[in-house]
Design a protein around this motif. Structure first.
Motif, PDB file in Angstrom:
ATOM      1  N   LEU A   1      35.692  31.002  38.633  1.00  0.00           N
ATOM      2  CA  LEU A   1      36.952  30.337  38.323  1.00  0.00           C
ATOM      3  C   LEU A   1      38.078  30.941  39.152  1.00  0.00           C
ATOM      4  N   PRO A   2      38.600  30.183  40.084  1.00  0.00           N
ATOM      5  CA  PRO A   2      39.644  30.730  40.959  1.00  0.00           C
ATOM      6  C   PRO A   2      40.977  30.897  40.252  1.00  0.00           C
TER       7      PRO A   2
ATOM      8  N   SER B   1      38.824  20.400  40.284  1.00  0.00           N
ATOM      9  CA  SER B   1      39.667  21.156  39.348  1.00  0.00           C
ATOM     10  C   SER B   1      39.715  20.517  37.966  1.00  0.00           C
ATOM     11  N   ALA B   2      39.501  19.209  37.872  1.00  0.00           N
ATOM     12  CA  ALA B   2      39.477  18.543  36.568  1.00  0.00           C
ATOM     13  C   ALA B   2      38.311  19.032  35.712  1.00  0.00           C
TER      14      ALA B   2
ATOM     15  N   THR C   1      44.196  25.476  37.615  1.00  0.00           N
ATOM     16  CA  THR C   1      44.262  26.425  38.721  1.00  0.00           C
ATOM     17  C   THR C   1      45.336  25.972  39.689  1.00  0.00           C
ATOM     18  N   PRO C   2      46.299  26.829  39.989  1.00  0.00           N
ATOM     19  CA  PRO C   2      47.311  26.429  40.972  1.00  0.00           C
ATOM     20  C   PRO C   2      46.686  26.242  42.353  1.00  0.00           C
TER      21      PRO C   2
ATOM     22  N   ALA D   1      47.456  40.106  44.179  1.00  0.00           N
ATOM     23  CA  ALA D   1      47.135  39.997  42.759  1.00  0.00           C
ATOM     24  C   ALA D   1      46.075  38.930  42.478  1.00  0.00           C
ATOM     25  N   THR D   2      45.763  38.109  43.458  1.00  0.00           N
ATOM     26  CA  THR D   2      44.751  37.073  43.287  1.00  0.00           C
ATOM     27  C   THR D   2      43.378  37.724  43.292  1.00  0.00           C
ATOM     28  N   SER D   3      42.671  37.604  42.179  1.00  0.00           N
ATOM     29  CA  SER D   3      41.351  38.235  42.114  1.00  0.00           C
ATOM     30  C   SER D   3      40.236  37.273  42.507  1.00  0.00           C
TER      31      SER D   3
END
Length: 132
Positions: A50-51, A70-71, A77-78, A103-105
């Motif tokens: 999950l991004p 993404s739906a 998710t931005p 900060a994006t994991s």
């Protein structure tokens, strides 16, 4: 202790070549692509991939792929639509990945071949299974 980061690479779903008057950027998804994109989203969710952020080529087929993928994800998710990912080389993809917020994991990059495939090949390295 360093935090493990996750990079997800996704090529846009199958696009249509039905309208020869459309420029490449404006090609939509084919029927097959419209069916496949939600399946990809369900697979991402099923595996827990999950991004936190998606970097998406702004080409129509990529935007539509992201909308359908993404739906199927359990949380919104931005997405950033990044012009440089359209017709991107492997080096261009790497540059955009490096620019992502620290900060994006979990980062998802949705783009096009051959650049995305070449980027994946370079990440895999020479000792990787060629069939994979």
């Amino acid at each position: 202790m360093a935090t493990t980061k996750q990079l997800l690479l996704l090529r846009h779903a199958k696009s249509s070549w039905d309208d020869p008057d459309l420029i490449d950027f404006d090609r939509p998804l084919s029927g097959r692509g419209v069916k496949a994109a939600p399946l990809a989203g369900r697979e991402l969710a099923r595996h827990g991939w999950l991004p936190d952020l998606a970097l998406v080529s702004p080409a129509l087929r990529s935007r539509d792929t992201w909308r359908l993928v993404s739906a199927e994800l359990p949380a919104k998710t931005p997405a950033k639509f990044v012009q440089a990912l359209y017709e991107a080389s492997a080096a261009d993809v790497l540059a955009k990945v490096r620019q992502a917020n620290a900060a994006t994991s979990s980062l998802l990059v949705l783009g096009h071949n051959p650049g995305l495939e070449e980027f994946a090949r370079r990440l895999a390295g020479a000792g990787s299974d060629a069939a994979a």
